[in-house]
Design a protein around this motif. Structure first.
Motif, PDB file in Angstrom:
ATOM      1  N   GLU A 104       0.833  -1.211   0.000  1.00 36.35           N
ATOM      2  CA  GLU A 104       0.000   0.000   0.000  1.00 36.35           C
ATOM      3  C   GLU A 104       0.864   1.256   0.000  1.00 36.35           C
ATOM      4  O   GLU A 104       0.516   2.251  -0.654  1.00 36.35           O
ATOM      5  N   THR A 105       1.988   1.222   0.702  1.00 42.93           N
ATOM      6  CA  THR A 105       2.909   2.362   0.719  1.00 42.93           C
ATOM      7  C   THR A 105       3.474   2.605  -0.675  1.00 42.93           C
ATOM      8  O   THR A 105       3.512   3.740  -1.154  1.00 42.93           O
ATOM      9  N   LEU A 106       3.903   1.537  -1.340  1.00 39.05           N
ATOM     10  CA  LEU A 106       4.441   1.658  -2.691  1.00 39.05           C
ATOM     11  C   LEU A 106       3.379   2.168  -3.664  1.00 39.05           C
ATOM     12  O   LEU A 106       3.647   3.056  -4.474  1.00 39.05           O
ATOM     13  N   LEU A 107       2.164   1.653  -3.581  1.00 39.26           N
ATOM     14  CA  LEU A 107       1.112   2.065  -4.507  1.00 39.26           C
ATOM     15  C   LEU A 107       0.697   3.518  -4.271  1.00 39.26           C
ATOM     16  O   LEU A 107       0.408   4.245  -5.236  1.00 39.26           O
ATOM     17  N   ALA A 108       0.706   3.967  -3.020  1.00 43.93           N
ATOM     18  CA  ALA A 108       0.409   5.379  -2.725  1.00 43.93           C
ATOM     19  C   ALA A 108       1.483   6.269  -3.341  1.00 43.93           C
ATOM     20  O   ALA A 108       1.176   7.332  -3.909  1.00 43.93           O
ATOM     21  N   TYR A 109       2.742   5.842  -3.268  1.00 42.91           N
ATOM     22  CA  TYR A 109       3.849   6.583  -3.891  1.00 42.91           C
ATOM     23  C   TYR A 109       3.629   6.663  -5.399  1.00 42.91           C
ATOM     24  O   TYR A 109       3.825   7.720  -6.014  1.00 42.91           O
ATOM     25  N   CYS A 110       3.216   5.552  -5.995  1.00 41.79           N
ATOM     26  CA  CYS A 110       2.953   5.533  -7.440  1.00 41.79           C
ATOM     27  C   CYS A 110       1.898   6.571  -7.799  1.00 41.79           C
ATOM     28  O   CYS A 110       2.065   7.345  -8.759  1.00 41.79           O
ATOM     29  N   LYS A 111       0.825   6.600  -7.048  1.00 43.75           N
ATOM     30  CA  LYS A 111      -0.257   7.541  -7.347  1.00 43.75           C
ATOM     31  C   LYS A 111       0.215   8.983  -7.211  1.00 43.75           C
ATOM     32  O   LYS A 111      -0.119   9.832  -8.032  1.00 43.75           O
ATOM     33  N   GLU A 112       1.019   9.257  -6.192  1.00 46.76           N
ATOM     34  CA  GLU A 112       1.541  10.612  -5.983  1.00 46.76           C
ATOM     35  C   GLU A 112       2.486  11.038  -7.107  1.00 46.76           C
ATOM     36  O   GLU A 112       2.656  12.227  -7.362  1.00 46.76           O
ATOM     37  N   HIS A 113       3.140  10.081  -7.753  1.00 49.28           N
ATOM     38  CA  HIS A 113       4.141  10.373  -8.777  1.00 49.28           C
ATOM     39  C   HIS A 113       3.685   9.990 -10.186  1.00 49.28           C
ATOM     40  O   HIS A 113       4.519   9.829 -11.089  1.00 49.28           O
TER      41      HIS A 113
END
Length: 166
Positions: A104-113
């Motif tokens: 979930e942390t990685l996917l949130a980073y993806c969405k932010e970037h």
């Protein structure tokens, strides 16, 4: 879910030894993957290989102990490679939720970037990992469907893709 003090935060070069001490035994002893630290030089310079290229590398800690990792290589093209997802055996499963929170942390980073496509490679013997990725909507794809810019690891023989509807 167990009540634990789980924190997930980016890790850097001063964490390399602790990261290697987590990952190598899982690869070599637990899963019998014949891989050495020499074959994974990215673990010796996390900042140059992950952070400085627009990616990230996170560590999950419970009460100060590193129990899991996940990393992202920004490959450009609004895509990334998910790498180095490992959770210490005693902390796997739904009870702690470490793997799920790391993802979930990685996917949130993806969405932010604005990263819309996540690719990963794994090995066919890691059946629990396959179930985890599939449960999280990753699709198993043939190696021929990997984009040319995907940084493939030699040991990997099973591949997944997740398209994020951002």
């Amino acid at each position: 879910m167990y009540t634990v003090n789980l924190t997930i935060a980016p890790v850097f070069n001063d964490d390399c030894t602790e990261i290697i001490d987590l990952i190598l035994p899982i690869q070599q002893i637990e899963f019998n993957v014949p891989i050495t630290i020499e074959a994974q030089p990215d673990l010796l310079d996390i900042e140059a290989n992950y952070h400085h290229r627009g990616g990230n590398f996170w560590g999950a800690k419970i009460d100060g102990e590193l129990v899991g990792t996940i990393a992202l290589i920004n490959t450009g093209h609004n895509a990334c490679a998910l790498r180095k997802m490992f959770v210490k055996k005693d902390f796997r499963g739904k009870g702690y939720g470490v793997a799920q929170k790391l993802l979930e942390t990685l996917l949130a980073y993806c969405k932010e970037h604005n990263i819309t496509d996540v690719y990963l490679g794994t090995v066919d013997m890691l059946k629990a990992a396959h179930r985890f990725y599939e449960k999280n909507n990753f699709n198993n794809i043939p190696v021929t469907d990997l984009p040319s810019y995907f940084p493939r690891m030699m040991a990997d023989n099973k591949f997944y893709h997740l398209h994020l509807g951002i």
